[in-house]
Design a protein around this motif. Structure first.
Motif, PDB file in Angstrom:
ATOM      1  N   THR A   1       0.834  -1.202   0.000  1.00 54.84           N
ATOM      2  CA  THR A   1       0.000   0.000   0.000  1.00 54.84           C
ATOM      3  C   THR A   1       0.872   1.258   0.000  1.00 54.84           C
ATOM      4  O   THR A   1       0.601   2.211  -0.731  1.00 54.84           O
TER       5      THR A   1
ATOM      6  N   GLU B   1     -10.092  -1.710   0.687  1.00 55.86           N
ATOM      7  CA  GLU B   1      -9.667  -2.226   1.986  1.00 55.86           C
ATOM      8  C   GLU B   1      -9.781  -1.213   3.117  1.00 55.86           C
ATOM      9  O   GLU B   1     -10.192  -1.556   4.204  1.00 55.86           O
TER      10      GLU B   1
ATOM     11  N   ASP C   1      -6.326  -1.375  -4.940  1.00 53.58           N
ATOM     12  CA  ASP C   1      -5.920  -2.031  -3.680  1.00 53.58           C
ATOM     13  C   ASP C   1      -7.145  -2.687  -3.022  1.00 53.58           C
ATOM     14  O   ASP C   1      -7.886  -2.023  -2.317  1.00 53.58           O
TER      15      ASP C   1
HETATM   16 MG   LIG Z   1      -2.191  -2.802   2.114  1.00 50.77          MG
END
Ligand SMILES: [Mg+2]
Ligand SMILES: Nc1ncnc2c1ncn2[C@@H]1O[C@H](COP(=O)(O)OP(=O)(O)OP(=O)(O)O)[C@@H](O)[C@H]1O
Length: 240
Positions: free
Chosen positions: A39, A62, A121
């Motif tokens: 990330t 997320e 992500d």
């Molecule tokens: Mg991550």
């Protein structure tokens, strides 16, 4: 010879491994175990882009928008300011909206700020929650979309890569690494379906935990192969 336009990550030491940057329009897989820096790598790529005139969209399945801003701010990357200036959009994809057509939202965000970069992500969150989303599988004419109704993780990966390619942005697609030896990612096809693969890891060198980064493949590029020492420091991710 046709020269390839390259997109710099601005991550210290990284672009030198890949002939100066990712080829424009590519889908690059960023894979690794939990907490390996996937990330942060993505945020740094978007931040550096927005600061040098290339706007970006962060698609988060997320973390909340606030969570992402806080994480970035730890490194001094003020995404809130860039958002106000129209240089970045953090697109939080909700998990509790039935059959959200997420590629319409992504496309709108990219168009809105003329984004050149995108981070997704993650692929795993989409695959795990696929019943919540509409992912187009075919187009009937220009408007009517047929939606994928299956659950094949491999098929989802291909469909996502295909939709992201159409945006013409240069995309980092985050995916969890496999625990096994024979395949790189959990689905075992992301590494083939993408144009490039970067793997980040945590290794234990005789009791001292340390981070490594490896460019596994990058189409149309001469890469520096092998494990590189990597760390996450006050300024963000850096090669050592
Ligand atoms: Mg991550
Ligand atoms: N300010 C900081 N300084 C140094 N290291 C940090 C800092 N903030 C986070 N880290 C390190 O970065 C790691 C998390 O990075 P990141 O969130 O990018 O991982 P990830 O690969 O996306 O993880 P996940 O799979 O859980 O999403 C943490 O495990 C922590 O060790």
């Amino acid at each position: 010879m046709e020269s390839i336009e390259r997109v710099k990550t601005g991550i210290p030491g990284f672009d030198e491994l890949i002939e100066g940057g990712f080829p424009k329009g590519f889908n690059i897989l960023i894979t690794g175990g939990p907490g390996t820096g996937k990330t942060i790598f993505g945020l740094q790529y978007l931040y550096n882009g927005a600061m040098s005139g290339e706007n970006g969209v962060y698609v988060s399945l997320e973390t909340s928008v606030d969570g992402i801003k806080k994480q970035a701010m730890q490194f001094g990357w003020d995404l809130g300011k860039l958002e106000k200036e129209g240089k970045i959009i953090i697109l939080r994809i909700p998990m509790d909206v039935i059959k959200l057509d997420l590629f319409i939202s992504i496309n709108d965000a990219v168009k809105k700020i003329g984004a050149k970069r995108l981070v997704f992500d993650s692929l795993d969150s989409l695959a795990i929650n696929i019943d919540m989303f509409k992912v187009p599988v075919a187009y009937v004419g220009s408007k009517n979309r047929l939606t994928y109704t299956g659950k094949s993780r491999r098929r989802i990966t291909y469909l996502v890569m295909n939709e992201l390619s159409k945006l013409k942005t240069t995309n980092l697609v985050i995916a969890a690494a496999s625990e096994g030896q024979t395949q790189i990612t959990v689905d075992g096809v992301s590494e083939y379906a993408s144009d490039g693969v970067v793997k980040v890891s945590s290794v234990d060198l005789g009791g001292t935990p340390s981070r490594t980064l490896e460019v596994i493949k990058l189409r149309s590029s001469k890469i520096t192969p092998g494990f590189q020492k990597f760390d996450i420091r006050e300024q963000g991710a850096t090669l050592l």
